[in-house]
Design a protein around this motif. Structure first.
Motif, PDB file in Angstrom:
ATOM      1  N   SER B  41       0.814  -1.214   0.000  1.00  0.00           N
ATOM      2  CA  SER B  41       0.000   0.000   0.000  1.00  0.00           C
ATOM      3  C   SER B  41       0.848   1.264   0.000  1.00  0.00           C
ATOM      4  N   ASP B 212      -3.710   2.899   1.721  1.00  0.00           N
ATOM      5  CA  ASP B 212      -4.204   1.947   0.733  1.00  0.00           C
ATOM      6  C   ASP B 212      -3.978   2.519  -0.656  1.00  0.00           C
ATOM      7  N   GLY B 213      -3.461   1.690  -1.562  1.00  0.00           N
ATOM      8  CA  GLY B 213      -3.260   2.116  -2.946  1.00  0.00           C
ATOM      9  C   GLY B 213      -2.371   3.337  -3.093  1.00  0.00           C
TER      10      GLY B 213
END
Lengths: 261, 244
Positions: B41, B212-213
């Motif tokens: 992430s 995240d991401g």
């Protein structure tokens, strides 16, 4: 609470002691070789001096070109790992040429072709047999050493470099205090291997009429027509030299391990 | 109060992989920030950009007023920021004490006597003074990681970064390292900690960041995060790590 920092024996000091020991041992060895050969029957005994002279040249050639070869190897090996292509590319080129051509051709080239090339650019350099052999052998073993040293530097985990840099050490400080001491432990055995190979490869210098052990042997052999005792003696002297050399380098390896754990 | 870390629109690519996608973060002095998130992430990558072990491609990072751009002030920033790694990265050829004194002597130009005195104090602080003359390989994982913390503290950093400091440890040794980190947090050190240790986060964190991401999707207090995660991805992540 008194806690002294562990003071491992200083590496330079132990290395100096090791060098002194090695020199003394080789003196003793040469005395022993002359004594043993002198006791042998014809054709060896009467020509013992010639064999000992050849063996001394062989050893000297190995030690001098080996020392230069380490310097060449360190410089070229470092250049090979450089970020700058201006260093990296010539280093790769050098290794490519040296490893891709026979040592015999390199010796003949340095002895016969190099003076002519230098003369054509106005440099009048006369290299005798010994210097030519040192130059060719040093460049040759240097190329092999360079690959060993490059591999050793790259074998030190990347995290070591990151930890040192994150503490604020510069690139050079990291190299000298963190990477090189660890690489030294990795590269010692293969460098020793190269040195032993160099001692044997130095026999090729007989082709440029340097009177080392092999040429001494082949002269006696063709004078006396007794190749069996003569060449056996030559082989035995080589074996003695490499054996003693290995004994000492084993010691050196053990010492490095103690110092760096 | 002026922020000690200011990151604005930070991007990082590894080849075609877009690891960080415009991260913004402000950290005040003394804050303890725990960073969690699924693997890949960008959480480790982000803290590694803060001392340029992985230099960022775009955006701006300022640490203690020093902008992180180009080479000139890189060493200055690295002296301000200490880092502890998942795999300890102690120097195996040096004793524990030499590991700690290397940078103060070489970088801060401290005398050997001063550096060793300070080194022993730090070893006492992390509870392993008696191991000073041993080599790292002779210590347990937990002890090695405590040495690594002491080594980073020896440079008197203003910020400490922890990159999964307990992930490579046996369960028995995690506590001894977390205890040292808790003590450090209470002493007022600014800390950014990438970890999966939820107990540690609950006990000492001022903030939790959920990555995240390649970006921060939640930035909140530990209580809020556990009781009321805003994002679906955070909810599923939490349920997985709390249920196992």
């Amino acid at each position: 609470m008194s806690l002294k920092s562990a003071a491992p024996r200083h590496p330079l000091l132990t290395t100096a002691a090791w060098v002194v020991g090695a020199v003394a041992a080789f003196y003793a060895l040469f005395w022993l070789i002359s004594f043993v050969l002198g006791q042998m029957p014809d054709p060896i005994g009467p020509r013992a001096d010639l064999f000992v002279e050849g063996a001394r040249t062989t050893l000297l050639l190995t030690l001098i070109s080996g020392a230069f070869g380490l310097g060449v190897g360190a410089l070229v090996g470092l250049a090979r790992t450089s970020h700058l292509w201006l260093l990296r590319v010539p280093a790769s080129l050098f290794i490519w040429v040296i490893r891709g051509t026979p040592l015999l051709v390199q010796l003949l080239f340095v002895y016969n072709a190099l003076p002519a090339i230098l003369e054509s650019v106005g440099l009048n350099v006369q290299l005798n047999e010994f210097s030519s052999a040192v130059l060719a052998l040093a460049l040759n073993v240097g190329a092999y050493n360079a690959e060993v040293i490059r591999a050793g530097l790259q074998a030190v985990p990347r995290g070591q470099n990151e930890a040192a840099r994150s503490l604020g050490l510069s690139g050079t400080q990291t190299m000298v205090t963190v990477v090189m001491p660890q690489a030294l432990r990795i590269v010692t055995p293969p460098l020793v291997n190269n040195m032993v190979a160099l001692l044997k490869d130095s026999s090729l210098a007989s082709s440029i009429s340097l009177l080392e052990l092999t040429l001494a042997g082949s002269r006696v052999s063709s004078e006396t027509f007794l190749p069996i005792p003569v060449l056996t003696t030559v082989a035995a002297v080589y074996l003695t030299l490499t054996t003693v050399m290995t004994l000492f380098t084993d010691q050196l390896e053990r010492r490095l391990k103690v110092v760096s754990r | 109060m002026t922020a000690i870390i200011e990151a604005h629109d930070v991007h990082k690519h590894f080849g075609s992989f877009h690891a960080l996608r415009g991260v913004n973060l402000t950290v005040q002095p003394g804050e303890v920030v725990v960073i969690i998130g699924p693997s890949g992430s960008g959480k480790s990558t982000f803290i590694r950009t803060l001392n340029a072990l992985d230099p960022h491609d775009a955006g701006s990072i300022t640490v203690d007023g020093i902008p992180l751009n180009g080479k000139g002030n890189l060493d200055a920033i690295r002296r301000e920021v200490g880092m502890v790694f998942q795999s300890f990265n102690l120097f195996p050829h040096l004793t524990v004490l030499e590991n700690i004194t290397l940078a103060p002597i070489r970088v801060r130009k401290a005398s050997r006597a001063d550096a060793e005195k300070r080194g022993l104090e730090l070893l006492r602080r992390v509870g392993i003074e008696e191991q000073a003359s041993k080599y790292p390989a002779q210590l347990s994982g937990g002890q090695q990681q405590r040495v690594a913390i002491a080594r980073a503290l020896a440079m008197e950093p203003k910020v400490m970064l922890f990159d999964e400091p307990t992930s490579a440890l046996d369960p028995e040794m995690i506590k001894e390292v977390l205890d040292v980190m808790k003590e450090l947090a209470r002493s007022g050190m600014t800390m950014l900690v990438v970890t999966h240790e939820m107990g540690f986060a609950r006990e000492v964190a001022d903030r939790i960041l959920f990555f995240d991401g390649g970006n921060i999707v939640e930035d909140t207090t530990p209580e809020n995060f556990y009781q009321n995660p805003q994002h679906e991805r955070a909810r599923t992540f939490l349920s997985k790590i709390l249920d196992h």
